[in-house]
Motif scaffolding. Sequence first.
Motif, mmCIF file in Angstrom:
data_model
loop_
_atom_site.group_PDB
_atom_site.id
_atom_site.type_symbol
_atom_site.label_atom_id
_atom_site.label_comp_id
_atom_site.label_asym_id
_atom_site.label_seq_id
_atom_site.Cartn_x
_atom_site.Cartn_y
_atom_site.Cartn_z
ATOM 1 N N LEU A 223 4.449 -12.205 -4.441
ATOM 2 C CA LEU A 223 4.744 -10.823 -4.083
ATOM 3 C C LEU A 223 4.000 -9.899 -5.027
ATOM 4 O O LEU A 223 4.067 -10.032 -6.246
ATOM 5 C CB LEU A 223 6.249 -10.570 -4.180
ATOM 6 C CG LEU A 223 7.140 -11.448 -3.283
ATOM 7 C CD1 LEU A 223 8.596 -11.131 -3.520
ATOM 8 C CD2 LEU A 223 6.777 -11.249 -1.816
ATOM 9 N N ILE A 224 3.261 -8.949 -4.438
ATOM 10 C CA ILE A 224 2.604 -7.942 -5.278
ATOM 11 C C ILE A 224 3.467 -6.686 -5.253
ATOM 12 O O ILE A 224 3.824 -6.175 -4.195
ATOM 13 C CB ILE A 224 1.159 -7.667 -4.824
ATOM 14 C CG1 ILE A 224 1.080 -7.384 -3.321
ATOM 15 C CG2 ILE A 224 0.260 -8.824 -5.171
ATOM 16 C CD1 ILE A 224 -0.315 -7.003 -2.858
ATOM 17 N N ASP A 225 3.801 -6.216 -6.425
ATOM 18 C CA ASP A 225 4.750 -5.120 -6.606
ATOM 19 C C ASP A 225 4.016 -3.943 -7.240
ATOM 20 O O ASP A 225 3.456 -4.067 -8.334
ATOM 21 C CB ASP A 225 5.892 -5.601 -7.514
ATOM 22 C CG ASP A 225 7.024 -4.579 -7.590
ATOM 23 O OD1 ASP A 225 6.777 -3.391 -7.312
ATOM 24 O OD2 ASP A 225 8.148 -4.983 -7.965
ATOM 25 N N ALA A 226 3.985 -2.802 -6.553
ATOM 26 C CA ALA A 226 3.280 -1.627 -7.064
ATOM 27 C C ALA A 226 4.245 -0.538 -7.532
ATOM 28 O O ALA A 226 3.886 0.635 -7.610
ATOM 29 C CB ALA A 226 2.355 -1.078 -5.974
ATOM 30 N N ASP A 227 5.483 -0.910 -7.890
ATOM 31 C CA ASP A 227 6.494 0.089 -8.247
ATOM 32 C C ASP A 227 6.253 0.760 -9.591
ATOM 33 O O ASP A 227 6.919 1.737 -9.928
ATOM 34 C CB ASP A 227 7.885 -0.547 -8.245
ATOM 35 C CG ASP A 227 8.375 -0.832 -6.820
ATOM 36 O OD1 ASP A 227 7.672 -0.425 -5.871
ATOM 37 O OD2 ASP A 227 9.432 -1.479 -6.673
ATOM 38 N N LEU A 228 5.332 0.230 -10.394
ATOM 39 C CA LEU A 228 5.029 0.862 -11.684
ATOM 40 C C LEU A 228 3.955 1.941 -11.553
ATOM 41 O O LEU A 228 3.506 2.498 -12.561
ATOM 42 C CB LEU A 228 4.570 -0.200 -12.702
ATOM 43 C CG LEU A 228 5.648 -1.207 -13.145
ATOM 44 C CD1 LEU A 228 5.062 -2.214 -14.121
ATOM 45 C CD2 LEU A 228 6.830 -0.483 -13.787
ATOM 46 N N ARG A 229 3.574 2.280 -10.324
ATOM 47 C CA ARG A 229 2.570 3.325 -10.104
ATOM 48 C C ARG A 229 3.165 4.702 -10.392
ATOM 49 O O ARG A 229 4.402 4.865 -10.457
ATOM 50 C CB ARG A 229 2.076 3.250 -8.664
ATOM 51 C CG ARG A 229 3.126 3.590 -7.595
ATOM 52 C CD ARG A 229 2.573 3.314 -6.207
ATOM 53 N NE ARG A 229 3.492 3.691 -5.126
ATOM 54 C CZ ARG A 229 4.391 2.877 -4.605
ATOM 55 N NH1 ARG A 229 4.530 1.648 -5.086
ATOM 56 N NH2 ARG A 229 5.163 3.301 -3.611
ATOM 57 N N PRO A 230 2.345 5.698 -10.586
ATOM 58 C CA PRO A 230 2.852 7.063 -10.779
ATOM 59 C C PRO A 230 3.802 7.472 -9.660
ATOM 60 O O PRO A 230 3.533 7.219 -8.485
ATOM 61 C CB PRO A 230 1.574 7.902 -10.771
ATOM 62 C CG PRO A 230 0.517 6.980 -11.291
ATOM 63 C CD PRO A 230 0.883 5.635 -10.732
#
Length: 995
Positions: free
Chosen positions: A773-780
């Motif tokens: 799973l790729i998680d992008a929740d740490l993006r701005p």
Amino acid sequence: MTVPGRRSSTFIRLLRSGFTDPSAAARLLDTDALAAVRTDPVLLDALGATADPDLALLGLVRLAEAQPDGELPGLLDTLVSAKPLRDRLLGVLGASEALGDHLARHPRDWLSLVTYEAADLHPGLAEFELGLADAHDPVGLRVAYRRCLLSIAARDVCGTIDVSQTAAELADLATATLRAALRIASAAAPEDAALCRLAVIAMGKCGGNELNYVSDVDVIFVGDAAPGADEAKALQAATRLASHLMRICSETTVEGTIWPVDANLRPEGRNGPLVRTLASHLAYYQRWAKTWEFQALLKARAVAGDEALGAEYVSAISPLVWQAAERENFVADVQKMRRRVVDNIPAAQVDRELKLGPGGLRDVEFAVQLLQLVHGRSDATLHSGSTLDALHALAAGGYVGRADAAQLHDAYRFLRAMEHRIQLYRLRRTHLVPEDENDLRRLGRSMGLRTEPVAELNKAWRRHASVVRRLHEKLFYRPLLDAVAQLAPGETRLSPRAAGQRLEALGYADPASALRHLEALASGVTRKAAIQRTLLPVMLGWFADSADPDAGLLNFRKVSDALGKTPWYLRLLRDEGAAAENLARVLSAGRLAPDLLMRAPEAVALLGDPEGLQPRTHEALEQEVLAAVGRAENPEAAVAVARGVRRRELFRTTAADIIGSYGTEDNPAEEDHGALVDRVGGAVSDLTAATVAGALRAAVHSHYGDTLPTRFAVIGVGRFGGHELGYGSDADVLFVHEPREGVDEQEAAKAAQTVVAEMRRLLQLPTTDPPLLIDADLRPEGRSGPLVRTLASYAAYYRRWSLTWESQALLRAEPVAGDADIGARFIELIDPLRYPMEGLGEDAVREIRRLKARMESERLPRGADPTLHTKLGRGGLSDVEWTVQLIQMRHAWAEPGLRTTRTREALAAAHAAGLIPTEEAQILDEAWVLATRVRNAVMLVRGRAGDTFPTEARELAAVGRYLGYAEGTVGELLDDYRRITRRARAVVDELFYGA
């Protein structure tokens, strides 16, 4: 007188026929003895066909000149009219100077070859005994012996018999000679013969029916009293007879010697009595004998003297021979003895030593004998004294691969043939390959090598020696052999009852099911079943050394069923290094590794390659994935290929992790747990990066062909960017792009959004593989913000809105896929945020501490034990990482060593800079490594991720086993974990919270 023209043509013809000294050959042909045949082309061709035409011609002239009056015409007529006899006589004269000397002394003995001409008979023991029957003294015995030897050599050099038949006939001749010598000794002392019974037991090559032309004949003497005789006097009489027999064979007379009779293999060697009773022999072997003595007895064969006593001896010692492998350190002792033999070879001779040197005959013999003794306890088909017969039986029984056996067979025959021809020349006991060019030429020609005999001989010899050395190392030192030898008697073949009892004793929870698996694997008469019967007793013990033996056996059956028709699978486990033990460890360590292997069973091959468990580099992985994706027909097929690589490489990593943690007999458990954790984290992170790169390539290609309208990069953050991914970790990422020159920003943004959506779709397609799973929740802006931004957008956000926690999250940011230049520029952009000049202000420090305390209180799962939660619990991963990250943000601007995404590297740099005392740094490192290992263990054991210890007893025991705890000590494991993390929390309170 020969006219000049004829001499010139004769010279050229002699040169072409293989003579090295045509002038000397021409003179010999001009002797009166050969006057009747010197011009006959048949004779010259026959001489040219021998191993050494010059030697053959010289021997022929000497033989002709020694013929009694009136018998020379018969010899010469035979030379030109009787081809088989001509070839045999000249063949011997061209190969053996010693037999040429014998014929010159006994010029009528060439007639003995006529006996074997018409029907090409192959004499056996009875014929040789008949040939020696008229010998009544040592001199007569020597003459008769050489006459018989002449007949063997004649058939040998002409190819009528092969090397095995030659060796067997030589052993028969030795047997007949020992009988004749005992007959002569008994006739000389009839009173001694009447007092005793004496049996002669052949050992070594004579006992194995594979004797050389010249060799010590190893024997053991067994004595007993004749009916009514005193035992002590009988043994004295038997000793005198045995001593006389030895002198008859060994002493030098006008006819030379036969061969030395060596009795040093007897109990106590030279210090022991020459003759013992059978009871005395057995008492010695049962109490005092060393390992090598049983190996020597493997070839014991009664050959002369009292037949009943000899048979009784062989019958009595046979069980001791086939129980020898049960002795403590048996395999190691045999291996040590072989090494000692090689070490004792003079350095100047080791490269020419045909018998004892590396790649020599003894390498084959020791390997075969060791396999016989280990497996022959329960397989009587291996009870042979002949090396080649035993090798054939080992191959037939599945103990040696057919290809390996065939190569060893060919090499052994070639080397024995070399040994025979070297010894035949002067009938001297030697195993050294000659150095003289003429000797090598004769040797090569005698082996049938005629074009470039010296070069061809050296090439063939080195090739066969190399094969022998390689296979000797493979068979003689394979770990499975020692494991089989250590099994209790009877365990090398599993009967249902014995197997059931053994399974219960070993701790199998369901012996009935286990027995069904054994039956399915090992029943039948196929070669596959035979090899399984060799493997299973050992594998069962290795499975039992795990927390779940039943699962290990079940998994082994599944893998064996999947690879049942694959020829290399069982051969790999039997032959290649520690493959079988490695597989047993992997299959019984939990669910993850076996599940991966079931979906890619061919990955078993990695376990037999010494380099197979080494992680591959990120560059190699990405190159393989991108190449495979490029060949795929559609994006779904592309991502399936990428997942296939990931599956195989995950198995490689899990197998290396398990073996490094559990250890095997040859490879003890790795003591540097930190290095093991780093290796796993790096390998999984590199593999994830390669998989993401493959998904990116597939997404771009499916929508935009070869060129995306915008330059695009994937940035790994969190554990991904820190090279610290575990087996069940999500991949935290940021997506960044920059429009290509001339491309509208909206078009570029749309392309980037499309690629990100397609990547996520492809990676989330249903699969039985472990999830990625790729998680992008740490993006701005977190989930509320756009999935992908331009570099300029990131810069504007961070300049205006960035919070402290976002800067902290960027500490582990690192490019992992896509455009390398965009990735590097993103790092340049964020470095001032994560490594702020002059460090953090007090407000920022307080904010970080407040966030950490809030996370501890809110995110720890309800009901979780805070002392055993590896991520958020006391002294766990979060505690250590936040402490290290706080130090990085405060001091990295001044300490370059702190500018790393890796937790342990940053911790070591903080210690090196004097920011953390030594003891505190060690405490934090120990806790972080332990918590990481626990998380990895949980995933390996359960097949799904978890941050707490399992509650099920067998799973908890398996986690403990991975961590190095013995069965029944999981309580110690939990106590140790609490103690280590409690100490770490105390350091965190001081360094992070300032308590």
